[in-house]
Design an enzyme around this catalytic site. Structure first.
Site, PDB file in Angstrom:
ATOM      1  N   TYR A 140     -10.063  -2.202  -1.937  1.00 47.63           N
ATOM      2  CA  TYR A 140      -8.715  -2.219  -1.600  1.00 47.63           C
ATOM      3  C   TYR A 140      -8.430  -3.719  -0.757  1.00 47.63           C
ATOM      4  CZ  TYR A 140      -4.349  -0.049  -0.071  1.00 47.63           C
ATOM      5  OH  TYR A 140      -3.099   0.183   0.208  1.00 47.63           O
ATOM      6  N   LYS A 166      -7.678  -2.390  -5.797  1.00 44.41           N
ATOM      7  CA  LYS A 166      -6.351  -1.952  -5.466  1.00 44.41           C
ATOM      8  C   LYS A 166      -5.964  -2.996  -4.675  1.00 44.41           C
ATOM      9  CE  LYS A 166      -4.046   1.736  -3.298  1.00 44.41           C
ATOM     10  NZ  LYS A 166      -4.242   2.950  -2.322  1.00 44.41           N
TER      11      LYS A 166
END
Length: 301
Positions: A140, A166
């Site tokens: 992420y 992400k």
């Protein structure tokens, strides 16, 4: 699931991060949580993320997270469950192993705690987490944990179970460079707060899908928007943005932390005993909950 299987599931449709339910004493409430997971699993999301950012990962003790993952797996049916993971490297490795044992189908590696780190340190951190488990791992990019293209390329070369990326930076230039460089080696997930506001731009930059926080309490509307976006129905997308997402964005922007608190309020307003958010977050005021209730009700007409 194998890393390739969870990669395929992550790219198969709209994703979401259920809130973590607490009782009046602020402890994990598995019964209400499982009812919520069962409800959400009926709305076409191929993967749900247990103990993620919207699930208040940052306020959970590491030893609480495996039980949350286990509860989610028991209630999700055919819907895959990806667990949040993070903190420092040693804690993260230990947590990754425990959530894998608890039944997680994959891991979302959230930003480490507080300190900015150089690319070499981030590389070693992500590599250690990936090599500690056999399940798929998604990184992420956000806040103090932003992998640059070269670092991500090294990790893709050395960690076969690194399967997803992400983004929560909003840096379209960087993410477009990443999607162009890594191609289909990874699946790509848009992760800005209230991701629907950015979904069109991210899909245009080569992202696979996005995660919807509002799926927690208006899953039907979230799926309708996703399908309209995928079908290129800009008229319907703009209607939903105007009627729901822009007013919700205004409410969410009233105070820091409302990106989570407003979602949890919505879950309570839909009849689930999700409890309050844990400090350092704070809940919506009664007036704000009434605004949200009206907004939810307007979508049912």
């Amino acid at each position: 699931m194998t890393p390739e299987e969870i990669k395929a599931a992550l790219g198969a449709g709209l994703l979401s991060f259920p809130v973590t339910h607490f009782d009046a004493e602020g402890q994990f409430q598995p019964e209400s949580y499982q009812r919520h997971i069962e409800w959400l699993s009926g709305f076409e999301a191929p993967v749900l993320f247990a103990a993620g950012g919207t699930g208040e990962f940052f306020s959970l003790a590491p030893d609480e997270i495996p039980a949350i993952v286990k509860s989610a797996k028991e209630a999700s049916g055919k819907t895959a469950i990806v667990s949040g993971c993070g903190f420092g490297t040693h804690v993260g490795v230990d947590l990754a192993k425990k959530v894998e044992k608890a039944g997680a189908d994959g891991i979302l590696l959230l930003p480490h705690y507080m300190i900015d780190a150089p690319q070499e340190g981030l590389y070693k951190h992500v590599k250690a987490i990936c090599q500690s488990v056999g399940i798929g791992v998604m990184v992420y990019n956000r806040d103090n944990s932003v992998l640059q293209v070269d670092t991500l390329q090294r990790l893709c070369d050395e960690c076969p179970n690194l399967i997803g990326f992400k983004d929560g930076t909003g840096d379209i230039g960087l993410v477009r460079q990443i999607t162009a460089t890594m191609g289909d080696r990874l699946m790509y997930l848009g992760g800005m707060p209230t991701a629907e506001l950015f979904a069109e731009a991210y899909l245009g930059a080569g992202f696979t899908t996005y995660s919807s926080a509002v799926f927690n309490f208006v899953p039907g509307l979230a799926v309708e928007f996703y399908k309209a976006l995928r079908a290129g129905n800009r008229t319907r997308c703009e209607q939903i943005l105007t009627q729901f997402f822009y007013p919700f964005m205004a409410l969410r922007g009233r105070r820091k932390g409302y990106a989570v608190s407003a979602i949890k309020a919505g879950v309570r307003l839909q009849g689930f005993d999700a409890g309050k958010v844990r400090p350092p977050l704070d809940d919506l005021t009664e007036e704000e909950e009434q605004i949200l209730l009206k907004l939810i009700g307007d979508q049912k007409r």
